[in-house]
Design an enzyme around this catalytic site. Structure first.
Site, PDB file in Angstrom:
ATOM      1  N   HIS A 404      76.701  49.654  -7.076  1.00  0.00           N
ATOM      2  CA  HIS A 404      76.111  49.816  -5.745  1.00  0.00           C
ATOM      3  C   HIS A 404      75.272  51.092  -5.744  1.00  0.00           C
ATOM      4  O   HIS A 404      75.694  52.114  -6.287  1.00  0.00           O
ATOM      5  CB  HIS A 404      77.216  49.909  -4.693  1.00  0.00           C
ATOM      6  N   GLU A 417      75.136  49.668   2.968  1.00  0.00           N
ATOM      7  CA  GLU A 417      73.781  49.133   2.882  1.00  0.00           C
ATOM      8  C   GLU A 417      73.209  48.871   4.272  1.00  0.00           C
ATOM      9  O   GLU A 417      72.002  48.869   4.475  1.00  0.00           O
ATOM     10  CB  GLU A 417      73.811  47.831   2.076  1.00  0.00           C
ATOM     11  N   ARG A 420      70.554  51.281   5.636  1.00  0.00           N
ATOM     12  CA  ARG A 420      69.164  51.037   5.244  1.00  0.00           C
ATOM     13  C   ARG A 420      68.572  49.878   6.047  1.00  0.00           C
ATOM     14  O   ARG A 420      67.402  49.891   6.416  1.00  0.00           O
ATOM     15  CB  ARG A 420      69.090  50.758   3.744  1.00  0.00           C
ATOM     16  N   ARG A 441      70.665  45.135  -4.790  1.00  0.00           N
ATOM     17  CA  ARG A 441      71.403  46.317  -5.212  1.00  0.00           C
ATOM     18  C   ARG A 441      71.115  46.731  -6.650  1.00  0.00           C
ATOM     19  O   ARG A 441      71.042  47.928  -6.958  1.00  0.00           O
ATOM     20  CB  ARG A 441      72.905  46.063  -5.040  1.00  0.00           C
ATOM     21  N   HIS A 546      80.958  48.609  -8.049  1.00  0.00           N
ATOM     22  CA  HIS A 546      81.260  48.094  -6.717  1.00  0.00           C
ATOM     23  C   HIS A 546      81.913  46.711  -6.705  1.00  0.00           C
ATOM     24  O   HIS A 546      82.873  46.497  -5.976  1.00  0.00           O
ATOM     25  CB  HIS A 546      79.980  48.056  -5.890  1.00  0.00           C
ATOM     26  N   HIS A 547      81.409  45.773  -7.487  1.00  0.00           N
ATOM     27  CA  HIS A 547      81.902  44.396  -7.386  1.00  0.00           C
ATOM     28  C   HIS A 547      81.878  43.741  -8.766  1.00  0.00           C
ATOM     29  O   HIS A 547      80.939  43.932  -9.537  1.00  0.00           O
ATOM     30  CB  HIS A 547      81.007  43.584  -6.434  1.00  0.00           C
ATOM     31  N   ARG A 586      75.475  40.440  -6.629  1.00  0.00           N
ATOM     32  CA  ARG A 586      75.883  39.947  -5.307  1.00  0.00           C
ATOM     33  C   ARG A 586      75.030  40.585  -4.222  1.00  0.00           C
ATOM     34  O   ARG A 586      74.832  41.797  -4.205  1.00  0.00           O
ATOM     35  CB  ARG A 586      77.362  40.270  -5.043  1.00  0.00           C
TER      36      ARG A 586
END
Length: 614
Positions: A404, A417, A420, A441, A546-547, A586
């Site tokens: 991220h 996010e 933004r 991302r 992050h993921h 993602r």
């Protein structure tokens, strides 16, 4: 050949692998230690070895205590009757569904045991330690030494065997959704949760939930479609996604929003998120109309509903085996602290999350990510990889790990996010914009890593601050620093005043014209502010893990697939533990859609399986 991002220097800051705004990572070690030192050290060996018991039977009344928690001060009002703790009122500003859950459990335990010699709740250690410290301070004001308070005997029998129609592994968003849906259809559900609270990574989701062709979009005349949602997701995932799964997610997203609303979850705001053709991120607001993080709100509501529906949740219990009989999943085994536990069931749904906090596993699949800070909850270790492999389950896309772009490096806290999407901009150390802030991302992360110092600054103004509880929380936690004017903002960033002044003035014109000639950003008309209202607030960020997009393979019925491409009877999975939905990247807002849509999908198909096989 796959290309991976290089390891960032991250401004020579020491990197601690902690979770995003996440207490169960013990992300602020010094703060945690200070809180525990300020307390009477209720869990120390000295306390446990203390044999003296004092007579406090002549003490009655209400006494107050206070201590610093994770999200603010925790204040307690302790009612004492003849030397016994009879009630505790708690005033706190802890993260909903994280600290608040822990405090409720600790309050009940404090009263029932008449003691503060308690274990902290895993997943909320800072809040737990602060609460115990506050209670001890109240007791001290009453003239009671907590170490010498006579504790009630705990005669509660520890349950080790459970019977259910469905065993659910994990009480995050996907697990809670599955459990609620099944319970509402008359099935008995036992959820086994590794931590001492519900939520997992879902608690720290900050933006919102993506959905297409919804009632809210129609009210706001947003011309979104399911096909656009599918195309955006496939493009964002570099077309590595399983399109059939993406299609289900997009087609059932609007119905998932309606289902959540029926169960007490309301989304009243729409935002843009990176990679979207239309505004489809649905988000909640508080009673004052200010934006709030989706994750803690969602977990709080789903936990309440699960309890209301009679779902049994077993906390502090780690599953290490899927029980198999004649090739079918018939329950789970694990440990609840020192006790072995067994849940016998007709079907199993695994919703235990990914492996973003397991640095060893991260390096196994992506050695180039060694040393990256993580935004994940500490409990997100990928336990399911081991116990699902024992069932011959197949795994896909394991090297697809998302970083991220906007992560606070000193503690792994993620800056949403959504900021933004609402109008915030990114500037480099020269005070200049350098990329489209609403790109996907992976692309924003790469652009940041290409800047001097491999970092950037995210900037908001007072107009955004006034409209967002999320931004206010970031400021209260010390993530955002205040700058009264351009000079102060330039000093904070370390750039020329003229540079940041030009950047802001250019952005004001870009917002007014709704056209970004430099980087092609769109959606400025939906911004909460044009950044024209000083003072400003800024935070230095860089990418963090992050993921994990990879995981166990499932089909369109959420059935776990084995190494031969066949479904394992009675075994289902949903959420980040699965692979295939998000491909190589993602999109922000798709994780919440994933857990709700496929949590319900797993529940629906587990129910059908049970009824067909009985």
């Amino acid at each position: 050949m796959k290309k991976y991002l290089s390891l960032p220097i991250l401004l020579a800051l020491s990197i601690s692998l902690v979770g995003c705004q996440n207490e169960n990572t013990d992300q602020n070690t010094n703060k945690d230690q200070a809180i525990e030192e300020k307390s009477n050290d209720t869990t120390s060996e000295d306390t446990k070895d203390q044999k003296e018991v004092a007579d406090y039977s002549d003490i009655s009344g209400d006494y107050q205590g206070q201590s610093e928690g994770f999200g603010g001060d925790i204040k307690v009002d302790v009612s004492i009757e003849n030397g016994k703790i009879k009630d505790i009122n708690i005033e706190e500003s802890e993260t909903k569904a994280v600290g608040s859950q822990a405090l409720k459990r600790l309050k009940e335990e404090t009263i029932s045991k008449n003691s503060t010699d308690l274990d902290t709740v895993s997943g909320a250690t800072i809040s737990s330690a602060s609460y115990l410290s506050a209670v001890n301070k109240a007791l001290e004001k009453a003239g009671i030494d907590a170490k010498n308070l006579e504790a009630n005997k705990d005669d509660k029998e520890v349950k080790t065997n459970y019977d259910a129609d469905v065993a659910v592994v994990g009480a995050g968003g996907a697990g809670l959704t599955s459990a609620i849906d099944l319970a509402q259809q008359g099935k008995k559900v036992v959820v086994v949760e590794k931590a001492g609270i519900t939520g997992g990574n879902t608690s720290y989701a900050s933006g919102g939930m993506n959905a297409a062709e919804t009632r809210l979009q129609a009210e706001k005349n947003i011309p979104d479609t399911v096909d656009l949602f599918i195309n955006d997701t496939m493009k964002g995932g570099k077309n590595l996604n399983n399109k059939e799964l993406v299609k289900i997610m997009a087609e059932e997203s609007s119905d998932a929003i309606d289902w959540l609303e029926e169960n007490g979850v309301e989304f009243t705001d729409l935002k843009f998120s990176g990679g979207q053709s239309e505004m489809r991120t649905h988000a909640p607001k508080d009673e004052n109309g200010k934006s709030i993080p989706v994750g803690s709100y969602l977990v709080d509501k789903l936990t309440q509903k699960a309890i209301e529906e009679g779902v049994e949740i077993v906390y502090d219990a780690q599953v290490d085996e899927i029980l198999m009989e004649d090739g079918k999943a018939v329950g789970v085994k694990g440990k609840n602290k020192d006790q072995d536990i067994t849940v016998n069931a007709d079907a199993v749904i695994v919703a235990s999350g990914g492996f973003g906090s397991n640095q060893e596993r991260i390096e196994e699949y992506r050695p180039d990510l060694k040393g990256y800070v993580s935004t994940n909850a500490k409990s997100i270790q990928g336990d399911a990889i081991d116990f699902l492999k024992d069932t011959n389950a197949n795994f896909i896309d394991m090297d697809q790990i998302q970083i991220h772009p906007t992560v606070v490096q000193k503690n792994g806290s993620l800056i949403s996010e959504g900021l933004r999407g609402e109008g915030a901009i990114l500037v480099n150390n020269k005070g200049e914009r350098f990329f489209n802030e609403l790109e996907t991302r992976d692309k924003v992360s790469e652009a940041i890593l290409n800047q001097e110092g491999k970092s950037a600054w995210l900037v908001v103004d007072q107009g955004m601050m006034d409209q967002s509880s999320t931004i206010q929380k970031y400021f209260e936690k010390g993530f955002l620093e205040k700058a009264d004017d351009f000079k102060a903002l330039a000093d904070l960033i370390g750039c020329d005043e003229s540079s940041i002044e030009k950047t802001i003035n250019d952005w004001i014109k870009i917002t007014a014209d709704n056209k970004d000639p430099d980087f092609g950003r769109e959606g400025m008309e939906t911004s909460k502010s044009d950044l024209s209202k000083a003072p400003y607030y800024a935070v230095q960020i860089a990418p963090g893990i992050h993921h994990t997009m990879g995981g166990v393979e499932v089909n369109t019925k959420s059935e776990v697939q084995d190494a031969n491409g066949s479904s394992i009877p009675g075994l289902y999975a949903a959420g980040e533990v699965t692979g295939g939905i998000h491909g190589g990247n993602r999109l922000g807002g798709n994780a919440v859609t994933d857990i709700v849509v496929f949590g319900r999908n797993a529940a629906k198909n587990a129910k059908s399986y049970i009824e067909e096989t009985k």
